[in-house]
Design a protein around this motif. Structure first.
Motif, PDB file in Angstrom:
ATOM      1  N   GLY A   8       0.814  -1.211   0.000  1.00 30.57           N
ATOM      2  CA  GLY A   8       0.000   0.000   0.000  1.00 30.57           C
ATOM      3  C   GLY A   8       0.843   1.254   0.000  1.00 30.57           C
ATOM      4  N   ASP A  10       2.415   4.298   1.474  1.00 32.91           N
ATOM      5  CA  ASP A  10       2.931   4.537   2.825  1.00 32.91           C
ATOM      6  C   ASP A  10       2.902   6.032   3.142  1.00 32.91           C
ATOM      7  OD1 ASP A  10       4.108   4.201   5.293  1.00 32.91           O
ATOM      8  OD2 ASP A  10       6.111   3.824   4.488  1.00 32.91           O
ATOM      9  N   SER A  12       2.060   7.559   5.748  1.00 31.13           N
ATOM     10  CA  SER A  12       2.494   7.896   7.112  1.00 31.13           C
ATOM     11  C   SER A  12       3.997   7.717   7.312  1.00 31.13           C
ATOM     12  CB  SER A  12       1.750   7.031   8.129  1.00 31.13           C
ATOM     13  OG  SER A  12       0.376   7.277   8.074  1.00 31.13           O
ATOM     14  N   THR A  51      -0.975  -0.919   4.554  1.00 32.53           N
ATOM     15  CA  THR A  51      -1.207   0.496   4.825  1.00 32.53           C
ATOM     16  C   THR A  51      -2.474   1.033   4.158  1.00 32.53           C
ATOM     17  OG1 THR A  51       0.193   1.168   2.976  1.00 32.53           O
ATOM     18  CG2 THR A  51       1.255   0.960   5.154  1.00 32.53           C
ATOM     19  N   GLU A  52      -3.212   0.146   3.488  1.00 29.84           N
ATOM     20  CA  GLU A  52      -4.492   0.522   2.879  1.00 29.84           C
ATOM     21  C   GLU A  52      -5.464  -0.638   3.073  1.00 29.84           C
ATOM     22  OE1 GLU A  52      -4.422   2.270  -1.135  1.00 29.84           O
ATOM     23  OE2 GLU A  52      -2.239   2.087  -0.987  1.00 29.84           O
ATOM     24  N   MET A  53      -6.625  -0.352   3.643  1.00 29.28           N
ATOM     25  CA  MET A  53      -7.598  -1.408   3.900  1.00 29.28           C
ATOM     26  C   MET A  53      -8.037  -2.117   2.626  1.00 29.28           C
ATOM     27  SD  MET A  53      -8.019  -1.793   7.081  1.00 29.28           S
ATOM     28  CE  MET A  53      -7.898  -0.948   8.637  1.00 29.28           C
ATOM     29  N   VAL A  73      -1.609  -4.195  10.387  1.00 32.25           N
ATOM     30  CA  VAL A  73      -2.412  -3.310   9.560  1.00 32.25           C
ATOM     31  C   VAL A  73      -2.275  -1.922  10.170  1.00 32.25           C
ATOM     32  CG1 VAL A  73      -4.706  -2.775   8.691  1.00 32.25           C
ATOM     33  CG2 VAL A  73      -3.996  -5.164   8.952  1.00 32.25           C
ATOM     34  N   TYR A  74      -1.747  -1.000   9.391  1.00 31.51           N
ATOM     35  CA  TYR A  74      -1.517   0.376   9.837  1.00 31.51           C
ATOM     36  C   TYR A  74      -2.238   1.280   8.858  1.00 31.51           C
ATOM     37  CZ  TYR A  74       1.117   4.396  11.672  1.00 31.51           C
ATOM     38  OH  TYR A  74       1.490   5.593  12.242  1.00 31.51           O
ATOM     39  N   ALA A  75      -3.548   1.366   9.044  1.00 33.92           N
ATOM     40  CA  ALA A  75      -4.378   2.091   8.083  1.00 33.92           C
ATOM     41  C   ALA A  75      -5.657   2.564   8.752  1.00 33.92           C
ATOM     42  CB  ALA A  75      -4.720   1.177   6.909  1.00 33.92           C
ATOM     43  N   GLU A  76      -6.241   3.571   8.156  1.00 38.51           N
ATOM     44  CA  GLU A  76      -7.531   4.068   8.626  1.00 38.51           C
ATOM     45  C   GLU A  76      -8.641   3.198   8.058  1.00 38.51           C
ATOM     46  OE1 GLU A  76      -8.119   8.244   7.932  1.00 38.51           O
ATOM     47  OE2 GLU A  76      -6.024   8.674   8.351  1.00 38.51           O
ATOM     48  N   ASP A  92      -4.444   2.385  13.970  1.00 35.41           N
ATOM     49  CA  ASP A  92      -4.885   3.568  13.249  1.00 35.41           C
ATOM     50  C   ASP A  92      -3.751   4.599  13.251  1.00 35.41           C
ATOM     51  OD1 ASP A  92      -6.048   6.007  12.418  1.00 35.41           O
ATOM     52  OD2 ASP A  92      -7.981   5.455  13.277  1.00 35.41           O
ATOM     53  N   PRO A  93      -3.310   5.047  12.079  1.00 33.45           N
ATOM     54  CA  PRO A  93      -2.223   6.038  12.025  1.00 33.45           C
ATOM     55  C   PRO A  93      -2.560   7.354  12.729  1.00 33.45           C
ATOM     56  CG  PRO A  93      -2.683   5.155   9.838  1.00 33.45           C
ATOM     57  CD  PRO A  93      -3.731   4.623  10.754  1.00 33.45           C
TER      58      PRO A  93
END
Length: 108
Positions: A8, A10, A12, A51-53, A73-76, A92-93
């Motif tokens: 995804g 990145d 952030s 980084t993207e759902m 998972v580091y994504a909104e 959640d970032p």
């Protein structure tokens, strides 16, 4: 050395933070399909970072290629149910700074 594959965009800068912590980072191109994950080295990776759902479909593929890979998972947004059980951490970032996440990934 910890090896991570990022799937995804990145936005952030988690990849940069991971590199600062000594993690070897590669990126799965495009939609992070099987070919992209293999090219990024998922078979040897310790961690898959989403980084993207919308790329949640890459989680079961990565786990098939490397059953021991940890998934972060580091994504909104909300992770689909089919992938939720395979994700070790869902962050959640907006709530977790990339440097903190990178420290935890590198230490594990």
């Amino acid at each position: 050395m910890t090896r991570a594959v990022i799937a995804g965009n990145d936005v952030s800068s988690l990849g940069e933070a991971l590199t600062t912590e000594g993690v070897d980072v590669t990126t799965a191109a495009g939609t992070a399909n099987r070919d992209a994950l293999e090219a990024a080295g998922i078979a040897e990776a310790d961690v898959l970072v989403i980084t993207e759902m919308r790329l949640a479909t890459s989680i079961p593929v990565a786990k098939e290629l490397n059953p021991d890979v940890r998934v972060v998972v580091y994504a909104e947004g909300s992770l689909p149910d089919f992938a939720r059980g395979q994700a070790g951490h869902i962050l959640d970032p907006k709530l977790m700074d990339p440097s903190f996440v990178a420290e935890e990934v590198a230490a594990a």
